[in-house]
Design a protein around this motif. Structure first.
Motif, short mmCIF file in Angstrom:
data_model
loop_
_atom_site.label_atom_id
_atom_site.label_comp_id
_atom_site.label_asym_id
_atom_site.label_seq_id
_atom_site.Cartn_x
_atom_site.Cartn_y
_atom_site.Cartn_z
N GLN A 70 -2.16 -7.34 9.85
CA GLN A 70 -1.69 -6.11 10.46
C GLN A 70 -3.25 -5.03 10.43
OE1 GLN A 70 1.62 -4.76 8.23
NE2 GLN A 70 3.21 -5.96 9.24
N ALA A 71 -3.81 -4.92 9.38
CA ALA A 71 -4.79 -4.32 9.28
C ALA A 71 -5.82 -4.57 10.22
CB ALA A 71 -5.54 -4.34 7.96
N THR A 82 -8.84 -1.90 11.06
CA THR A 82 -8.75 -1.02 9.75
C THR A 82 -8.99 -1.89 8.46
OG1 THR A 82 -6.32 -0.80 9.46
CG2 THR A 82 -7.46 0.76 10.57
N PHE A 83 -9.08 -1.39 7.50
CA PHE A 83 -9.18 -2.26 6.23
C PHE A 83 -7.51 -2.15 5.62
CE2 PHE A 83 -13.37 -0.25 5.07
CZ PHE A 83 -14.10 -1.18 6.06
N ALA A 84 -7.16 -3.19 4.73
CA ALA A 84 -5.87 -3.31 4.45
C ALA A 84 -5.94 -2.44 2.99
CB ALA A 84 -5.47 -4.61 4.12
N LYS A 85 -4.79 -1.90 2.66
CA LYS A 85 -4.59 -1.08 1.55
C LYS A 85 -3.35 -1.68 0.76
CE LYS A 85 -3.49 3.63 -0.06
NZ LYS A 85 -3.12 4.99 0.22
N ARG A 144 -1.88 -5.26 -5.13
CA ARG A 144 -3.09 -5.16 -5.38
C ARG A 144 -3.60 -6.31 -6.36
NH1 ARG A 144 -6.11 -0.11 -6.20
NH2 ARG A 144 -8.09 -0.96 -6.91
N HIS A 145 -2.74 -6.57 -7.16
CA HIS A 145 -3.02 -7.77 -7.88
C HIS A 145 -3.53 -8.95 -7.19
CE1 HIS A 145 -3.14 -10.75 -11.39
NE2 HIS A 145 -2.31 -11.59 -10.83
#
Length: 323
Positions: free
Chosen positions: A4-5, A10-13, A20-21
């Protein structure tokens, strides 16, 4: 999230600790890159991006999280594609119309811009081309400002007079004399940022303003040949300056698909044609321009006029803190 990013460029968040892990684990395995803390992108994609696209990904990611922001200064210049220099992008510069919101907060610098002119470029809100060039001209060092304004004028197709008129109409702005000085000397005939920086440094060293991309007629086949810089000496004779940048030898867009040897031989042929017109050629590289002394030595040896040696300009003693 990564897919999707990428579709948004864009960057993924990571929104959840578990995500995040997982992203950090793939980062450790070398599958991802983290250009900004907590923001991820696949390494093959990142490696394939140009510097300009890398900057755009970063700024697009930030602006998606702050959709009301309007980028200004060097940040807007990067989105307009007037610069692709990574070292200019340490901070994110935004324009605000409330003077109480100005100042530096972490990596974000807010500039009071009461007469804000907003355009949308590639989905990002930025200051208009004219306002972007003006802001860069009044806040950056002379060579960097000249480079951005040169590429801005080339991108918009406007002459230097348009920037001069814009600067002349401004009142009570910080750095206004610097902006007007840039507008007075910028030359959109410079074909790239390196030539614009070379022009700026030569002016700072007191040399006369050259004619950029002057056309000569080949004594061999009658074709047009162009010189990066042409000065008229005090005795009326001419001297040509040529910037040897690496890009002209390796960038496919500039080599026409030829290899380094072919491009080098073509450059030698062009220099020979200029020499046959009894015009000497002084060649220099960006390393000479940045170090200044080798550049100065070459222009002095070539007897380039130097009428402004020691003269003060609006940039004399100015220290840029924008990047």
């Amino acid at each position: 999230m990564l897919t999707q990013a990428e579709q948004r460029r864009t960057f993924a968040k990571a929104e959840r600790p578990g995500d995040r892990h997982l992203l950090d684990r793939r980062l450790g395995a070398g599958e991802l890159v983290m250009p900004v803390k907590g923001r991820y992108i696949r390494k093959p994609l990142w490696d394939s991006l140009s510097y300009g696209d890398r900057i755009a990904y970063r700024l697009r990611t930030i602006c998606r999280e702050h959709p009301d922001w309007v980028l200004s200064g060097v940040s807007a210049a990067a989105i307009h594609r007037y610069t692709s220099s990574m070292y200019l992008q340490r901070y994110v510069h935004i324009a605000v119309t409330d003077p109480h919101q100005t100042g530096k907060r972490g990596l974000v610098v807010a500039h009071y811009t009461p007469d804000l002119q907003v355009v949308v470029v590639d989905g990002i809100r930025v200051t208009s081309p004219e306002q972007t060039m003006f802001d860069c001209a009044r806040t950056l060092d002379f060579p960097t400002a000249m480079s951005i304004c040169t590429m801005g004028l080339r991108a918009t197709g406007n002459p230097a007079a348009s920037l001069q008129d814009y600067c002349a109409a401004q009142r009570r702005k910080r750095g206004l004399p610097r902006a007007r000085f840039v507008a007075e000397h910028v030359d959109p005939m410079c074909t790239n940022g390196g030539e614009a920086v070379s022009l700026a440094v030569s002016l700072e060293l007191g040399f006369a303003q050259p004619q950029c991309q002057r056309q000569f007629i080949s004594p061999i086949d009658g074709g047009a040949i162009y010189a990066d810089f042409t000065w008229t000496r005090d005795d009326g004779s001419l001297v040509v300056g040529e910037l040897d940048g690496r890009e002209k030898y390796v960038n496919p867009a500039m080599t026409g698909g030829d290899d380094v040897v072919a491009v080098t031989l073509r450059e030698k042929d062009r220099e020979t044609e200029i020499n046959m017109l009894n015009i000497p050629v002084v060649r220099f590289q960006m390393v000479h321009v940045r170090n200044r002394t080798p550049f100065e030595q070459r222009l002095v040896a070539a007897q380039v006029p130097r009428p402004n040696l020691g003269k003060r300009t609006p940039f004399t003693g100015y220290v840029c803190t924008e990047y």
